[in-house]
Write a protein that holds these residues in place. Structure first.
Motif, PDB file in Angstrom:
ATOM      1  N   SER A  41      11.390   2.972  -6.324  1.00  0.00           N
ATOM      2  CA  SER A  41      12.237   2.224  -7.251  1.00  0.00           C
ATOM      3  C   SER A  41      12.495   0.807  -6.747  1.00  0.00           C
ATOM      4  CB  SER A  41      13.567   2.959  -7.453  1.00  0.00           C
ATOM      5  OG  SER A  41      14.184   3.244  -6.216  1.00  0.00           O
ATOM      6  N   TYR A  42      12.088   0.527  -5.511  1.00  0.00           N
ATOM      7  CA  TYR A  42      12.200  -0.817  -4.957  1.00  0.00           C
ATOM      8  C   TYR A  42      10.958  -1.642  -5.287  1.00  0.00           C
ATOM      9  CZ  TYR A  42      16.029   0.647  -1.831  1.00  0.00           C
ATOM     10  OH  TYR A  42      17.212   1.097  -1.311  1.00  0.00           O
ATOM     11  N   GLU A 101      11.599  -6.197  -1.926  1.00  0.00           N
ATOM     12  CA  GLU A 101      12.838  -5.527  -1.530  1.00  0.00           C
ATOM     13  C   GLU A 101      12.579  -4.557  -0.378  1.00  0.00           C
ATOM     14  OE1 GLU A 101      15.430  -5.279  -5.636  1.00  0.00           O
ATOM     15  OE2 GLU A 101      13.752  -3.889  -5.391  1.00  0.00           O
ATOM     16  N   LEU A 102      11.467  -3.823  -0.445  1.00  0.00           N
ATOM     17  CA  LEU A 102      11.113  -2.920   0.649  1.00  0.00           C
ATOM     18  C   LEU A 102      10.931  -3.689   1.951  1.00  0.00           C
ATOM     19  CD1 LEU A 102       8.530  -0.619  -1.177  1.00  0.00           C
ATOM     20  CD2 LEU A 102      10.735   0.105  -0.249  1.00  0.00           C
ATOM     21  N   ALA A 103      10.320  -4.866   1.857  1.00  0.00           N
ATOM     22  CA  ALA A 103      10.079  -5.669   3.052  1.00  0.00           C
ATOM     23  C   ALA A 103      11.377  -6.165   3.680  1.00  0.00           C
ATOM     24  CB  ALA A 103       9.170  -6.847   2.719  1.00  0.00           C
ATOM     25  N   GLY A 104      12.470  -6.164   2.906  1.00  0.00           N
ATOM     26  CA  GLY A 104      13.758  -6.584   3.433  1.00  0.00           C
ATOM     27  C   GLY A 104      14.558  -5.463   4.065  1.00  0.00           C
ATOM     28  N   LEU A 105      14.084  -4.224   3.934  1.00  0.00           N
ATOM     29  CA  LEU A 105      14.774  -3.085   4.536  1.00  0.00           C
ATOM     30  C   LEU A 105      14.336  -2.912   5.988  1.00  0.00           C
ATOM     31  CD1 LEU A 105      14.428  -0.481   1.628  1.00  0.00           C
ATOM     32  CD2 LEU A 105      16.448  -1.844   2.212  1.00  0.00           C
ATOM     33  N   LEU A 108       0.829  -1.204   0.000  1.00  0.00           N
ATOM     34  CA  LEU A 108       0.000   0.000   0.000  1.00  0.00           C
ATOM     35  C   LEU A 108       0.868   1.259   0.000  1.00  0.00           C
ATOM     36  CD1 LEU A 108      -2.634   1.489   0.083  1.00  0.00           C
ATOM     37  CD2 LEU A 108      -2.829   0.989   2.530  1.00  0.00           C
ATOM     38  N   THR A 109       1.978   1.222   0.725  1.00  0.00           N
ATOM     39  CA  THR A 109       2.874   2.372   0.759  1.00  0.00           C
ATOM     40  C   THR A 109       3.446   2.665  -0.622  1.00  0.00           C
ATOM     41  OG1 THR A 109       3.487   1.943   3.062  1.00  0.00           O
ATOM     42  CG2 THR A 109       4.980   3.309   1.783  1.00  0.00           C
ATOM     43  N   SER A 110       3.916   1.630  -1.323  1.00  0.00           N
ATOM     44  CA  SER A 110       4.523   1.845  -2.634  1.00  0.00           C
ATOM     45  C   SER A 110       3.475   2.211  -3.683  1.00  0.00           C
ATOM     46  CB  SER A 110       5.309   0.608  -3.071  1.00  0.00           C
ATOM     47  OG  SER A 110       4.477  -0.527  -3.159  1.00  0.00           O
ATOM     48  N   TRP A 111       2.216   1.804  -3.469  1.00  0.00           N
ATOM     49  CA  TRP A 111       1.139   2.243  -4.361  1.00  0.00           C
ATOM     50  C   TRP A 111       0.924   3.748  -4.208  1.00  0.00           C
ATOM     51  CZ3 TRP A 111      -2.149   0.064  -8.006  1.00  0.00           C
ATOM     52  CH2 TRP A 111      -3.252   0.847  -8.379  1.00  0.00           C
ATOM     53  N   ALA A 161      20.255  -0.049  -7.860  1.00  0.00           N
ATOM     54  CA  ALA A 161      20.804   0.249  -9.184  1.00  0.00           C
ATOM     55  C   ALA A 161      19.658   0.242 -10.203  1.00  0.00           C
ATOM     56  CB  ALA A 161      21.861  -0.786  -9.537  1.00  0.00           C
ATOM     57  N   PRO A 162      19.746   1.075 -11.251  1.00  0.00           N
ATOM     58  CA  PRO A 162      20.922   1.831 -11.696  1.00  0.00           C
ATOM     59  C   PRO A 162      21.069   3.214 -11.069  1.00  0.00           C
ATOM     60  CG  PRO A 162      19.184   2.067 -13.301  1.00  0.00           C
ATOM     61  CD  PRO A 162      18.642   1.156 -12.233  1.00  0.00           C
TER      62      PRO A 162
END
Length: 413
Positions: free
Chosen positions: A28-29, A33-37, A20-23, A206-207
């Protein structure tokens, strides 16, 4: 038929939260990937609504960062910063935001926080909840090689050291924390939680170019920092600075002049710059930087006596204020504000006392950190936000609430 109820998120909700946050704020994640931060807040500092009829689909979410030593004019108080407010498009126009804000305000008051602050994605959203536009910042696009017009007493300093490197969260988080903790500009928060610091220091994937840091020390002690990355914009190399802080004139001059002298950079884009900062006063040609002004912090007083006694004042005062706050009944009423030698005493007014000024909690919150707004509001005439009953009283309040340093935060949350 949906059945949307409050839920307490925990680690099992991480993927739904990040989705929901990335929506709401494209990243760029990828979601996994976000869940791994590192999570930038504690789960107990979150509010969420889920649709029980649709497999506990996350319908709305919000979180907050504790700021236990938030800087106000001449003092500090316990506050928090509301963040990550999002509502699934399917569930909009159903009152979910109002439900979340009401729950969040109750949680904040129960914690003992006196003030709430946020950075609004849209200007008109939060005024209805008692938030006032409390500070402004500018964005500057400064050409490479610009020589800041500093006096020799600053440029000839020999006790300042400078280092530029790629960001290392483990190395740089303590340095940044010490600078933020020592800053006294009203509206300055401090990233306290390790996950919050680490997330802010994580380079994009990246990039994209990795995140870099410029550190300034004074007698080997932290004095300033700037987080920046470099990008190519239509063939132009831009160093975008979106997170920075500096302790004192010499440190701030050194920070920006070093960035402006960096090779292979055409433009330094300085974001989140308070209008009265050292940088703005040293620019040889402000027009050449294409300055753009935009709102910064929105503030919401949660505890009237705690807020009004935590800060210092620029003039003595003895007024009765009628504060209108339909969401927090403990604030709603007539208060006596007496200021002697910069220190305030606040108490509920004796029954029958006529107020000198009536104002909404949003209007008082807008002026609380020192943004000079009350005199202008008074000139516009009576409104739902401000009515002057005793001639001249609003200007007296304006003068007392003013502060030599304008409020603002130099990093976002």
């Amino acid at each position: 038929m949906s059945r949307v109820e409050f839920v307490q998120m925990d680690h099992s909700w991480r993927s739904r939260y990040e989705s929901l946050t990335s929506w709401t704020w494209p990243s760029s994640y990828a979601v996994d990937e976000l869940a791994g931060l590192p999570l930038p807040f504690e789960w107990e500092h979150s509010v969420a609504l889920a649709d029980r009829q649709d497999g506990d689909r996350l319908a709305a979410e919000a979180a907050f960062h504790p700021f236990p030593d938030f800087a106000v004019p001449g003092g500090r108080l316990p506050a928090n910063g509301l963040t990550s407010v999002a509502v699934q498009p399917t569930y909009r126009r159903q009152g979910l935001l109002r439900r979340m804000i009401s729950r969040y305000l109750d949680m904040s008051i129960a914690r003992g926080d006196a003030l709430s602050v946020l950075l609004a994605q849209e200007y008109g959203i939060y005024g209805r909840f008692g938030y006032g536009h409390a500070s402004d910042v500018v964005t500057l696009r400064i050409p490479h090689g610009t020589r800041l017009a500093a006096p020799r007493s600053i440029t000839d300093r020999t006790d300042l050291g400078v280092d530029v490197d790629y960001v290392s969260p483990d190395r740089d988080a303590p340095f940044i924390h010490r600078v933020q903790r020592a800053q006294s500009r009203p509206g300055t928060p401090v990233r306290e939680l390790p996950g919050f610091q680490h997330r802010a220091l994580t380079s994009p994937p990246a990039p994209a170019q990795p995140l870099r840091i410029l550190r300034v020390t004074c007698h080997d002690e932290p004095a300033a920092y700037a987080l920046f990355n470099r990008s190519q914009d239509a063939g132009t190399s831009v160093a975008a600075v979106s997170d920075w802080n500096a302790l004192g004139t010499a440190a701030e001059y050194t920070l920006w002049q070093t960035l402006l002298n960096q090779d292979l950079i055409d433009t330094v884009e300085a974001r989140r710059v308070p209008a009265d900062s050292v940088l703005t006063s040293l620019l040889p040609d402000p027009r050449a930087t294409s300055p753009s002004l935009h709102d910064d912090l929105w503030a919401r007083i949660l505890d009237v006596p705690a807020c009004l006694t935590a800060r210092r004042y620029s003039a003595d005062l003895d007024l009765a204020l009628r504060i209108n706050d339909p969401l927090i009944k403990a604030n709603d009423g007539v208060w006596t504000l007496r200021v002697v030698n910069g220190t305030a005493e606040v108490s509920p007014a004796t029954p029958g006392v006529s107020p000198d000024v009536s104002l909404s909690v949003a209007q008082l919150s807008a002026a609380y950190l020192g943004r000079p707004v009350l005199a202008q509001a008074t000139r516009l005439g009576p409104s739902d936000d401000l009515v002057e009953h005793t001639p001249g009283s609003a200007n007296l309040l304006h003068t007392a609430l003013s502060w030599p340093e304008l409020p603002g935060t130099t990093w976002g949350f």
